[in-house]
Design an enzyme around this catalytic site. Structure first.
Site, mmCIF file in Angstrom:
data_model
loop_
_atom_site.group_PDB
_atom_site.id
_atom_site.type_symbol
_atom_site.label_atom_id
_atom_site.label_comp_id
_atom_site.label_asym_id
_atom_site.label_seq_id
_atom_site.Cartn_x
_atom_site.Cartn_y
_atom_site.Cartn_z
ATOM 1 N N ARG A 122 0.322 -1.099 0.527
ATOM 2 C CA ARG A 122 0.158 0.020 0.407
ATOM 3 C C ARG A 122 1.063 0.848 -0.332
ATOM 4 N NH1 ARG A 122 -2.263 2.432 4.452
ATOM 5 N NH2 ARG A 122 -1.578 -0.134 5.587
ATOM 6 N N TYR A 179 -17.310 14.628 -16.427
ATOM 7 C CA TYR A 179 -17.570 13.463 -16.367
ATOM 8 C C TYR A 179 -18.872 13.308 -15.156
ATOM 9 C CZ TYR A 179 -17.430 8.586 -14.494
ATOM 10 O OH TYR A 179 -17.492 7.211 -14.009
ATOM 11 N N ASP A 233 -8.771 17.552 -15.831
ATOM 12 C CA ASP A 233 -9.093 15.969 -16.632
ATOM 13 C C ASP A 233 -8.760 16.584 -18.137
ATOM 14 O OD1 ASP A 233 -10.360 13.530 -17.030
ATOM 15 O OD2 ASP A 233 -11.670 13.801 -15.589
ATOM 16 N N LYS A 269 -8.673 4.476 -19.498
ATOM 17 C CA LYS A 269 -9.289 4.887 -20.340
ATOM 18 C C LYS A 269 -8.166 4.883 -21.730
ATOM 19 C CE LYS A 269 -13.181 5.542 -18.687
ATOM 20 N NZ LYS A 269 -13.072 5.675 -17.292
#
Length: 384
Positions: free
Chosen positions: A50, A103, A175, A200
């Site tokens: 992590r 979005y 973004d 994406k």
């Protein structure tokens, strides 16, 4: 790597051959923890997955190089990246200015999650600089924009918005998911941070979920890194490796995505079934000149407005074959969606609600003649 061209950086940044075996592809460090040389004696800084993983570190080096940033962080999803960035740089009582076409998941995160933490969000038409100046408050800490935007492909001037926002003491976040760093470099235009859904175009093959933040400098890195560690929404080793592999062909893919989308936009512009073609590569697009100035290509995303309204749009979205009905975007295969009920259902009834008559296309890298034929057949099927 900063002195190399984009395509070279995409292949080589963070990708040194394995020093032990000479393997040209760095290995996947599929480990949850790392042995210590005594208490606190971390080997190359690694202790627990992590907190850090060599495969994820390689991806983060690659991501920073793509955008010309000082550093980058990789996350389990695009929204995890957005959440960590905002929690890292904001405090209760701060205000965000958000473009009025984004979005749906970003809007949901801000208005349904971070609002409970005392963050206020206002939407504004970012192409109107006077409206932006009027909307900035003393407590405005972030101006958040998408360009091209999702799903209406609005284009705004990153350099101009950055100048206005910085004059008011605000941070600019872009973004850049639709354009990808292959086509647009927001940090070079004045932005402070760039966010991606690496699911994406960066991953590019619809087989991995991820997100990223790339930083202009180190002002926010430690605070966002702490959020990444403390909350734990990190990219897993295999996911990081798959994203790295996808990035290596990003420059090639984006050229083909853009070429195919341009051809489809021009075809659709001549069809009476469509009243509106939302694509910045068309000279009729209101943001075409700005896109041509700040992008090296116009991308693989476009939306179409059906002349016969919502029912026609829904029927068309369900009538194609090569364009498969699915959420997401940016893969090598073509996708079609109906934003009002799919990607943007969360903004129904708000100031960000999208037109009911649009479909969104993620244009893949198939032969464009086949794609246009599929859209033509979809129109015929949906009108029967």
């Amino acid at each position: 790597m900063s002195d190399h061209a984009f395509a070279t950086r995409a292949i080589h940044a963070g990708q040194d051959p394995d020093p032990r075996t000479g393997a040209i592809i760095p290995p996947i460090y599929q480990a949850s923890t790392h042995v210590q040389d005594g208490i606190g004696g971390f080997r190359e800084g690694y202790e627990y997955n992590r907190a850090g993983n060599p495969t994820r570190s390689s991806l983060e080096t690659q991501l920073a190089a793509l955008d010309g940033g000082a550093s980058a962080l990789s996350f389990a999803s695009g929204l995890a990246a957005e959440d960590a960035l905002l929690r890292g740089i904001l405090k209760p009582g701060d205000h965000i200015l958000l473009g009025n076409d984004v979005y749906g998941g970003t809007y949901r995160l801000l208005t349904k999650v971070l609002s409970k933490w005392g963050i206020e969000t206002t939407t504004v038409e970012l192409s109107d600089v006077d409206a932006l100046r009027a909307a900035i408050r003393p407590e405005t800490k972030v101006v958040w924009l998408e360009t091209p935007s999702n799903p209406l492909l609005k284009v705004v001037d990153i350099a101009l918005i950055s100048e206005v926002a910085h004059a008011a003491g605000a941070t600019v976040v872009v973004d850049n998911t639709f354009a990808s760093p292959a086509l647009q470099q927001p940090l070079a235009l004045g932005a402070d941070a760039v966010v991606y859904s690496t699911t994406k175009y960066l991953g590019g093959h619809s087989d991995v979920l991820g997100g990223a933040v790339v930083f202009q400098d180190d002002r926010f890195f430690d605070d966002v890194k702490f959020q990444q560690f403390a909350v734990g929404a990190v990219s897993a080793p295999l996911d990081a490796w798959l994203t790295t592999r996808g990035i290596k062909t990003l420059a090639l893919r984006m050229r083909q995505h853009s070429e195919n989308a341009q051809a489809i936009a021009e075809w659709a512009s001549a069809r009476p079934e469509f009243t509106q073609v939302y694509y910045p590569g068309l000279e009729t697009h209101p943001g075409h000149a700005i896109a041509a100035k700040q992008m090296s290509g116009f991308g693989g995303m476009l939306s179409l407005g059906l002349a016969d309204g919502a029912d026609a749009a829904r029927a068309f979205a369900e009538s194609t074959s090569l364009f498969q009905l699915a959420e997401s975007l940016g893969g090598v295969e073509s996708l079609i969606g109906y934003p009002p009920d799919m990607t943007h259902a969360s903004v129904r009834g708000t100031e960000l609600a999208v037109p009911e008559n649009i479909v969104r296309l993620s244009v893949g890298v198939e032969d464009v003649r086949d794609l246009i034929a599929d859209l033509q057949e979809g129109l015929e099927r949906s009108s029967r």
